[in-house]
Write a protein that holds these residues in place. Structure first.
Motif, PDB file in Angstrom:
ATOM      1  N   LEU A 212       0.831  -1.205   0.000  1.00 18.36           N
ATOM      2  CA  LEU A 212       0.000   0.000   0.000  1.00 18.36           C
ATOM      3  C   LEU A 212       0.866   1.256   0.000  1.00 18.36           C
ATOM      4  O   LEU A 212       0.571   2.226  -0.713  1.00 18.36           O
ATOM      5  CB  LEU A 212      -0.938  -0.006   1.210  1.00 18.36           C
ATOM      6  N   HIS A 227     -12.299  -6.647  -0.437  1.00 15.84           N
ATOM      7  CA  HIS A 227     -12.175  -5.256  -0.844  1.00 15.84           C
ATOM      8  C   HIS A 227     -10.922  -5.099  -1.701  1.00 15.84           C
ATOM      9  O   HIS A 227      -9.985  -5.898  -1.608  1.00 15.84           O
ATOM     10  CB  HIS A 227     -12.022  -4.326   0.364  1.00 15.84           C
ATOM     11  N   ALA A 229      -8.046  -2.192  -2.026  1.00 14.67           N
ATOM     12  CA  ALA A 229      -7.583  -1.042  -1.246  1.00 14.67           C
ATOM     13  C   ALA A 229      -6.337  -0.442  -1.875  1.00 14.67           C
ATOM     14  O   ALA A 229      -5.520  -1.142  -2.480  1.00 14.67           O
ATOM     15  CB  ALA A 229      -7.289  -1.463   0.195  1.00 14.67           C
ATOM     16  N   CYS A 230      -6.211   0.869  -1.707  1.00 13.64           N
ATOM     17  CA  CYS A 230      -4.971   1.569  -2.076  1.00 13.64           C
ATOM     18  C   CYS A 230      -4.896   2.847  -1.246  1.00 13.64           C
ATOM     19  O   CYS A 230      -5.857   3.219  -0.564  1.00 13.64           O
ATOM     20  CB  CYS A 230      -4.911   1.869  -3.574  1.00 13.64           C
ATOM     21  N   ASP A 231      -3.748   3.500  -1.306  1.00 12.14           N
ATOM     22  CA  ASP A 231      -3.537   4.748  -0.578  1.00 12.14           C
ATOM     23  C   ASP A 231      -4.432   5.835  -1.181  1.00 12.14           C
ATOM     24  O   ASP A 231      -4.293   6.191  -2.354  1.00 12.14           O
ATOM     25  CB  ASP A 231      -2.068   5.148  -0.689  1.00 12.14           C
ATOM     26  N   VAL A 254     -13.871   5.451   1.270  1.00 13.63           N
ATOM     27  CA  VAL A 254     -12.579   5.413   1.952  1.00 13.63           C
ATOM     28  C   VAL A 254     -12.765   4.878   3.362  1.00 13.63           C
ATOM     29  O   VAL A 254     -13.833   5.016   3.966  1.00 13.63           O
ATOM     30  CB  VAL A 254     -11.894   6.800   1.998  1.00 13.63           C
ATOM     31  N   HIS A 315      -8.579  -4.942   9.762  1.00 11.94           N
ATOM     32  CA  HIS A 315      -8.442  -3.556   9.300  1.00 11.94           C
ATOM     33  C   HIS A 315      -7.540  -2.760  10.246  1.00 11.94           C
ATOM     34  O   HIS A 315      -6.692  -1.973   9.811  1.00 11.94           O
ATOM     35  CB  HIS A 315      -9.812  -2.877   9.216  1.00 11.94           C
ATOM     36  N   LEU A 331      -7.435   4.894   3.408  1.00 10.87           N
ATOM     37  CA  LEU A 331      -7.407   3.915   2.323  1.00 10.87           C
ATOM     38  C   LEU A 331      -8.668   4.011   1.480  1.00 10.87           C
ATOM     39  O   LEU A 331      -9.776   4.130   2.024  1.00 10.87           O
ATOM     40  CB  LEU A 331      -7.317   2.489   2.878  1.00 10.87           C
ATOM     41  N   MET A 333     -11.324   1.941  -0.097  1.00 13.08           N
ATOM     42  CA  MET A 333     -11.783   0.597   0.255  1.00 13.08           C
ATOM     43  C   MET A 333     -13.055   0.335  -0.540  1.00 13.08           C
ATOM     44  O   MET A 333     -14.146   0.760  -0.164  1.00 13.08           O
ATOM     45  CB  MET A 333     -12.030   0.494   1.756  1.00 13.08           C
ATOM     46  N   THR A 334     -12.887  -0.333  -1.658  1.00 14.00           N
ATOM     47  CA  THR A 334     -14.000  -0.549  -2.578  1.00 14.00           C
ATOM     48  C   THR A 334     -14.232  -2.037  -2.780  1.00 14.00           C
ATOM     49  O   THR A 334     -13.331  -2.853  -2.557  1.00 14.00           O
ATOM     50  CB  THR A 334     -13.730   0.162  -3.919  1.00 14.00           C
TER      51      THR A 334
END
Length: 762
Positions: A212, A227, A229-231, A254, A315, A331, A333-334
């Motif tokens: 990340l 999910h 996730a990325c920064d 997010v 998390h 993050l 978070m999708t």
């Protein structure tokens, strides 16, 4: 000496998986009562014996001080002969012939477990699966009721001696907590990289956090599915995720580690803060803070962020505990899927379907039995408005105002949820999604089987939308197996849903405003701007937005400029190139569109208020092409918030000479065009338009005051916080009782509830 008394107590409600049996045990023991408690399919069965006064104290505590996650629906008592004895036991689970219990939703990590996870001296320090009777997974790991470990996906994890001691100790917080485990006996973490190399334990977390920080995209296994996730502050990472998911401009949610961090990126009021930090932990739509350290690509041109707090122990570890090399502070978070597909929830599926989306996978070996997306809510005037009802809420029941036989309602095709009902309860499924491919149909089938298993409802009747081409309706007919299938008009179901939420029995009609994007009308037109005098038994269409041609179906939904040109054509306004909507439409497309409008070729008449919002957004120069549903309307609302309409007011024309009355948008369209040409800012045009729609609602309500004092607002257009606020306040100022959605969404995600009531009203 006072004679002993023995009482059998049957407790109905959400009493399994919430620490109810331990609560009963410890309460009875503290009062010196003997007896037993057990789960069965009707709820919890308690037998208590002892001093009559202490038994009354026991009942009072049962009613007034149950465990925090329990929901007591009813308590039945029966005196039975005393049998003596001094001990109190938790008996084996049994099955009864009648009644049912209610499964608990998944619940965010509680403060006690969070403290243990952060305490280096605790044996669950850094444990990714810490839980107790007050928190943890429920709905997504339960195969069937009664709720015991053997009927969950934790069955394969044998408890170690220490966990077994806690599980059997009535003074322990984990007494009979079914998912109880520790690092020595519970599920294990592993990290999988793009080459399928595996890393276990704490090293897996280190690799995930490193990915990340370096701008990579991580697939992470949550409570109800995967999910991505990325920064959230890495513009390139967010853009890459958006491109891989084929997301267009649709906003990302997010996740933040705590409430103070949420307040650094968004304007969080007190009601939103309560929702964010409550046990459900939904995504909450909150106004974005100016200058928030979030990449623009997270929510392009959107006034709000969808924010959620870390809710699973994993998390919290991903963000990092004190002393860790921290990951990003916020993050993206999708959902772990491609747009339109169901969320991934099995490991093999995630490795396959997310192989082109993720750079690494943070996984574990506790199986998810049923997928469950994050819930989405917003706050309007201090009250909760659901947008998507799923994790944290499903499968909590909704009390019905009238009793119904065992019934299944299959919902709509967009934002699908289905529902089952029996007696005075309805259970809505988690969010399933848009029924546009085989994968979603398969998810629907699995969801309905799981919900029937949890509720023990075997439907005798199926109810579906009246649209002849809906896939959900086709499913109902395919799976009827000789049972009757009743169909319900789409907007009637919308109004019935909000009536049911508010406990109305249908004996008195309501004046319902059903405003949305599309719904199949009884005349085969595309409805969406309807004023209905409705009960469960039927409705009268008192007024409608005057039909305009919808040319090309979904093409016009995705290109709001086409709806703008259709409304200009209907209003007799020339397509001059100085108008933004006209300029946005290529010349060749204009020629084809004009031919369609003049001949009716490929056109369907529509009364959709949602499409009118799209048209005004394009006419004002806000949005001409939509990457996601309602984008044009959302951006128009965002610009219109907080803007004073000024002295200039737009007014709809209403022709009351026929039945239904026709609401003509022509004067509003003309006013929008005039203001745009005069250089009036789009924000002011949008504000005036929102006021015009709110005034229209009030004027029509006043015309029909004799028919009903109760005004019901439903349909996807009422997700618009500005419109909902304006309409509600103005209606209330005129003495009307206004009912809006509080438990199910105003969009098609709530329509199954209305179908249940209408389908059983014959």
């Amino acid at each position: 000496m006072t004679a002993r008394r023995r009482l059998r107590v049957c407790v109905h409600g959400v009493v399994q998986g919430v620490g109810f049996r331990p609560f009963v045990y410890t309460t009875a023991a503290a009062l010196g009562l003997s007896g037993s408690v057990r789960n069965d399919t009707s709820g919890a069965i308690v037998e208590v014996e002892g001093d009559p006064a202490e038994i009354e104290h026991f009942l009072a505590r049962l009613r007034e001080q149950p465990p925090p996650l329990a929901v007591i629906e009813s308590i039945e008592t029966q005196d039975i002969p005393p049998v003596g004895g001094t001990g109190f036991i938790i008996a084996d689970t049994s099955r009864s012939d009648g009644g049912r219990t209610l499964a608990s939703p998944d619940v965010a990590m509680c403060a006690d477990c969070a403290a243990e996870q952060r305490d280096p001296s605790n044996r669950r320090y850094r444990h990714a699966f810490v839980n107790c009777t007050n928190c943890g997974p429920r709905f997504t790991i339960i195969a069937s009721l009664p709720y015991d470990r053997a009927s969950t996906t934790m069955a394969s994890f044998a408890m170690c001696a220490e966990c077994a001691r806690e599980y059997t100790d009535p003074t322990d917080r984990r007494f009979h907590a079914q998912p109880v485990c520790c690092p020595n006996c519970g599920p294990a973490l592993r990290y999988c990289d793009g080459d399928r190399g595996m890393t276990d334990g704490d090293a897996a977390l280190l690799r995930a956090r490193r990915l990340l920080r370096s701008g990579g995209i991580l697939a992470i296994k949550g409570i109800g599915g995967y999910h991505l996730a990325c920064d959230a502050n890495d513009e390139q990472a967010v853009a890459e995720l958006r491109g891989r998911k084929r997301r267009g401009d649709k906003p990302f949610a997010v996740m933040v580690p705590d409430l103070p961090t949420a307040c650094t990126i968004a304007d969080v009021d007190a009601p939103s803060a309560r929702l964010l930090s409550g046990p459900q932990r939904p995504i909450v739509l909150v106004p974005r803070r100016r200058g928030a350290p979030i990449a623009d690509a997270v929510a392009p041109r959107n006034p709000d962020f969808g924010v959620m707090l870390a809710y699973a122990p994993l998390h919290a570890l991903l963000f990092g505990l004190p002393g860790d090399d921290a990951g990003p502070a916020v993050l993206v978070m999708t959902s772990g899927n491609l747009g339109g597909e169901p969320i991934c929830f099995t490991d093999d599926d995630a490795l396959e379907r997310l192989s082109h989306l993720a750079d690494g996978w943070l996984m574990h070996d506790r199986a998810i039995l049923v997928p469950c997306d994050d819930s989405v809510v917003r706050v309007v005037d201090g009250l909760e408005l659901p947008i998507r009802r799923s994790r944290g809420y499903a499968p909590l029941p909704i009390a019905l105002p009238v009793s119904v036989p065992p019934t299944m309602a299959v919902g709509a095709d967009l934002k699908n949820t289905m529902a089952v009902a029996d007696g005075r309860y309805a259970w809505l499924s988690q969010h399933i999604g848009d029924m546009d491919d085989l994968a979603t149909l398969s998810a629907f089938d699995a969801a309905q089987r799981h919900l029937r298993e949890l509720t023990a409802v075997e439907p005798e009747l199926l109810v579906a939308d009246a649209h002849p081409l809906y896939r959900s309706t086709a499913w109902a007919h395919r799976n009827a197996a000789g049972r009757p299938v009743r169909t319900v008009q789409h907007h009637h179901a919308h109004i019935a849903a909000v009536m049911a939420e508010h406990g109305l029995d249908g004996s008195q009609p309501v004046l319902g405003f059903a405003f949305d994007g599309t719904g199949y009308g009884s005349d085969a037109a595309v409805w969406g701007g309807e004023v209905l005098l409705a009960s469960y038994k039927g409705y009268q269409r008192l007024a409608q937005l005057k039909y305009v041609p919808l040319a090309g179906g979904d093409i016009s939904v995705l290109r709001p400029y086409r709806m703008a040109l259709a409304h200009l054509w209907a209003a007799g306004i020339p397509w001059e190139p100085d108008l933004p909507a006209v300029a946005a439409c290529p010349a060749d497309e204009q020629r084809v569109l004009r031919h369609q409008l003049e001949t009716g070729l490929g056109c369907a008449p529509t009364s959709s208020m949602g499409r009118l919002f799209d048209a005004v957004s394009s006419l004002a120069g806000v949005r001409h092409i939509a990457d996601y549903e309602a984008q044009a309307a959302i951006e128009l609302e965002g610009q219109s918030r907080g803007v004073d309409c000024g002295a200039s007011v737009y007014v709809f024309d209403v022709d009351r000479s026929g039945q239904p009355a026709l609401i003509d948008a022509t004067p509003v369209v003309r006013a929008v065009v005039h203001d745009q040409r005069e250089g009036v800012p789009a924000a002011m045009i949008g504000a005036r338009f929102h006021c015009a729609v709110a005034d229209l609602i009030v004027d029509l309500a006043r015309e029909e005051r004799d028919a009903s004092q109760t005004i019901a607002l439903s349909g996807g257009v009422f997700q618009n916080a500005l419109l909902l606020q304006l309409a509600s306040k103005r209606l209330q100022a005129n003495g009307f009782d206004v009912i809006t959605h509080r438990f199910v969404p105003p969009n098609d995600g709530g329509i199954a509830l209305g179908q249940l009531l209408v389908g059983n009203s014959g």
